[in-house]
Design a protein around this motif. Sequence first.
Motif, PDB file in Angstrom:
ATOM      1  N   THR A  58      14.230  -6.105 -28.494  1.00 61.07           N
ATOM      2  CA  THR A  58      15.375  -6.188 -27.592  1.00 61.07           C
ATOM      3  C   THR A  58      15.811  -7.645 -27.423  1.00 61.07           C
ATOM      4  N   LYS A  59      16.780  -7.858 -26.564  1.00 57.24           N
ATOM      5  CA  LYS A  59      17.305  -9.213 -26.359  1.00 57.24           C
ATOM      6  C   LYS A  59      16.321 -10.105 -25.615  1.00 57.24           C
ATOM      7  N   GLN A  60      15.630  -9.543 -24.620  1.00 57.24           N
ATOM      8  CA  GLN A  60      14.738 -10.372 -23.815  1.00 57.24           C
ATOM      9  C   GLN A  60      13.690  -9.532 -23.103  1.00 57.24           C
ATOM     10  N   ASP A  61      12.679 -10.224 -22.580  1.00 58.01           N
ATOM     11  CA  ASP A  61      11.597  -9.629 -21.794  1.00 58.01           C
ATOM     12  C   ASP A  61      10.642  -8.804 -22.656  1.00 58.01           C
ATOM     13  N   LEU A  62       9.438  -8.662 -22.134  1.00 54.54           N
ATOM     14  CA  LEU A  62       8.378  -7.893 -22.784  1.00 54.54           C
ATOM     15  C   LEU A  62       8.053  -6.721 -21.868  1.00 54.54           C
ATOM     16  N   LYS A  63       8.342  -5.488 -22.344  1.00 54.79           N
ATOM     17  CA  LYS A  63       8.235  -4.309 -21.485  1.00 54.79           C
ATOM     18  C   LYS A  63       7.400  -3.216 -22.142  1.00 54.79           C
ATOM     19  N   ILE A  64       6.879  -2.335 -21.295  1.00 48.97           N
ATOM     20  CA  ILE A  64       6.189  -1.143 -21.774  1.00 48.97           C
ATOM     21  C   ILE A  64       6.665   0.048 -20.958  1.00 48.97           C
ATOM     22  N   THR A  65       6.938   1.154 -21.648  1.00 50.84           N
ATOM     23  CA  THR A  65       7.342   2.390 -20.999  1.00 50.84           C
ATOM     24  C   THR A  65       6.142   3.312 -20.912  1.00 50.84           C
ATOM     25  N   THR A  66       5.807   3.751 -19.706  1.00 47.54           N
ATOM     26  CA  THR A  66       4.646   4.616 -19.494  1.00 47.54           C
ATOM     27  C   THR A  66       5.026   6.071 -19.733  1.00 47.54           C
ATOM     28  N   PRO A  67       4.040   6.955 -19.946  1.00 47.67           N
ATOM     29  CA  PRO A  67       4.351   8.369 -20.227  1.00 47.67           C
ATOM     30  C   PRO A  67       5.185   9.053 -19.158  1.00 47.67           C
ATOM     31  N   ASP A  68       5.149   8.563 -17.913  1.00 43.40           N
ATOM     32  CA  ASP A  68       5.950   9.178 -16.848  1.00 43.40           C
ATOM     33  C   ASP A  68       7.377   8.647 -16.803  1.00 43.40           C
ATOM     34  N   GLY A  69       7.746   7.821 -17.804  1.00 44.42           N
ATOM     35  CA  GLY A  69       9.126   7.348 -17.910  1.00 44.42           C
ATOM     36  C   GLY A  69       9.416   6.021 -17.243  1.00 44.42           C
ATOM     37  N   LYS A  70       8.434   5.430 -16.596  1.00 43.24           N
ATOM     38  CA  LYS A  70       8.641   4.149 -15.926  1.00 43.24           C
ATOM     39  C   LYS A  70       8.518   2.995 -16.931  1.00 43.24           C
ATOM     40  N   THR A  71       9.348   1.977 -16.735  1.00 44.98           N
ATOM     41  CA  THR A  71       9.301   0.791 -17.583  1.00 44.98           C
ATOM     42  C   THR A  71       8.837  -0.394 -16.750  1.00 44.98           C
ATOM     43  N   THR A  72       7.764  -1.026 -17.178  1.00 38.71           N
ATOM     44  CA  THR A  72       7.194  -2.148 -16.440  1.00 38.71           C
ATOM     45  C   THR A  72       6.975  -3.331 -17.375  1.00 38.71           C
ATOM     46  N   GLU A  73       6.677  -4.463 -16.780  1.00 38.95           N
ATOM     47  CA  GLU A  73       6.400  -5.659 -17.573  1.00 38.95           C
ATOM     48  C   GLU A  73       5.084  -5.485 -18.326  1.00 38.95           C
ATOM     49  N   LEU A  74       5.072  -5.905 -19.594  1.00 39.01           N
ATOM     50  CA  LEU A  74       3.851  -5.898 -20.390  1.00 39.01           C
ATOM     51  C   LEU A  74       3.237  -7.294 -20.313  1.00 39.01           C
ATOM     52  N   GLU A  75       2.078  -7.376 -19.718  1.00 41.03           N
ATOM     53  CA  GLU A  75       1.435  -8.673 -19.529  1.00 41.03           C
ATOM     54  C   GLU A  75       0.986  -9.243 -20.876  1.00 41.03           C
ATOM     55  N   PRO A  76       1.427 -10.470 -21.226  1.00 38.84           N
ATOM     56  CA  PRO A  76       1.092 -11.069 -22.526  1.00 38.84           C
ATOM     57  C   PRO A  76      -0.306 -11.668 -22.525  1.00 38.84           C
ATOM     58  N   ARG A  77      -1.296 -10.804 -22.494  1.00 40.95           N
ATOM     59  CA  ARG A  77      -2.677 -11.226 -22.367  1.00 40.95           C
ATOM     60  C   ARG A  77      -3.522 -10.571 -23.445  1.00 40.95           C
ATOM     61  N   GLY A  78      -4.477 -11.325 -24.007  1.00 38.45           N
ATOM     62  CA  GLY A  78      -5.342 -10.777 -25.034  1.00 38.45           C
ATOM     63  C   GLY A  78      -6.599 -11.606 -25.181  1.00 38.45           C
ATOM     64  N   TYR A  79      -7.297 -11.395 -26.288  1.00 38.50           N
ATOM     65  CA  TYR A  79      -8.534 -12.155 -26.539  1.00 38.50           C
ATOM     66  C   TYR A  79      -8.203 -13.622 -26.754  1.00 38.50           C
ATOM     67  N   GLU A  80      -9.036 -14.511 -26.179  1.00 36.58           N
ATOM     68  CA  GLU A  80      -8.862 -15.936 -26.391  1.00 36.58           C
ATOM     69  C   GLU A  80     -10.227 -16.635 -26.404  1.00 36.58           C
ATOM     70  N   SER A  81     -10.510 -17.312 -27.519  1.00 34.76           N
ATOM     71  CA  SER A  81     -11.764 -18.026 -27.637  1.00 34.76           C
ATOM     72  C   SER A  81     -11.939 -19.035 -26.514  1.00 34.76           C
ATOM     73  N   PHE A  82     -13.178 -19.270 -26.120  1.00 34.31           N
ATOM     74  CA  PHE A  82     -13.609 -20.180 -25.057  1.00 34.31           C
ATOM     75  C   PHE A  82     -13.456 -19.558 -23.660  1.00 34.31           C
ATOM     76  N   ILE A  83     -12.632 -18.488 -23.552  1.00 33.14           N
ATOM     77  CA  ILE A  83     -12.373 -17.904 -22.240  1.00 33.14           C
ATOM     78  C   ILE A  83     -12.832 -16.452 -22.159  1.00 33.14           C
ATOM     79  N   THR A  84     -12.388 -15.626 -23.122  1.00 35.21           N
ATOM     80  CA  THR A  84     -12.587 -14.193 -23.042  1.00 35.21           C
ATOM     81  C   THR A  84     -14.043 -13.790 -23.227  1.00 35.21           C
ATOM     82  N   LYS A  85     -14.509 -12.920 -22.378  1.00 29.87           N
ATOM     83  CA  LYS A  85     -15.813 -12.293 -22.503  1.00 29.87           C
ATOM     84  C   LYS A  85     -15.620 -10.777 -22.428  1.00 29.87           C
ATOM     85  N   LEU A  86     -16.283 -10.037 -23.341  1.00 30.18           N
ATOM     86  CA  LEU A  86     -16.131  -8.577 -23.329  1.00 30.18           C
ATOM     87  C   LEU A  86     -16.904  -7.985 -22.151  1.00 30.18           C
TER      88      LEU A  86
END
Length: 332
Positions: free
Chosen positions: A304-332
Amino acid sequence: MKLSEIGERKLIEIFKKEFQKNRCENIIVGIGDDATVLKWDKENYLVISSDMISKESHIPQEMTPYQIGKYVVNINLSDIASMGAKPLSLVFSFGLPPSLDENFIKELSKGINHASKEHQTCILGGDTKEHKEIVISGTAFGIVPQNNLLTRSGAKIGDMICVTGKIGQAAAGFYVLTHNIELEKKTKKRTIKAALEPQARVKEGTIIGRHANSCIDISDGLAYSLYEITKMSNVGATIHQDKIPTDPEIQTIAKKAKINKNEIILHKGGDYELLFTIPPEKYHQLKEEIKETKTKITEIGEITKQDLKITTPDGKTTELEPRGYESFITKL
């Protein structure tokens, strides 16, 4: 600030800022993508990527020496695959404790050789040094036609967002191991294998490169990988949660590990699948061509033009948090 506070991405930015003061003349893609790309000849680019693992941070105690060998090959080739390139060769440097048994090295080398043969490439050599723990650093070389080069920065508004394979399997497998989760025998074996034996999508990458506009591997998690594409391409994206291909046992694993299943699917890394964007008019042809690999590709959203979004199964659209694995920080 310490690296445990700034993380791997800030660390890379520090290196990038300094190294760009002495930029190579023949470089096409530099620091910040899955691999570096250099001019090769009039028709092709040379693709170079490096990845490193250590016993403490990346190698579970359940991983055999043979699996470690396969693992280091596949994680290095995954970045080559995401650029649409065909592997040429690899080199490895090994930091090894003197206490290691000779049989460990024999099995390690067998795993490396097996995985390189699977991907129709070879090992050129490298270096060995004494070290207090196992550290293996690999560098992969690939070749890609100039018109087929994939980067994180090529996504266009209206592109379909697609993935190869299933998402969340590797992270689920690690939770099974670390939380000693019991499952049906075949299911448990398959889930753990996804964690310990990731497979680089090399053949798939070369086919995707003929059709797609952008690509990245999902080793750092789906949400953050998508964010990287939108950031580099200066676009937005919306994905649909119910379209993301996953295994049903992830819900069970998440419940037993006391974690939300979306955390596994969206934010945990280790899958080494490919996330790519493609014009809708090219999708059907890609699906036909990729059948030869027996790997399924799935549409999960659109650029799309802008923003990072996710649509849930109930039809709601919310912000998708840009978070993932990162060395030095992330622990499982």
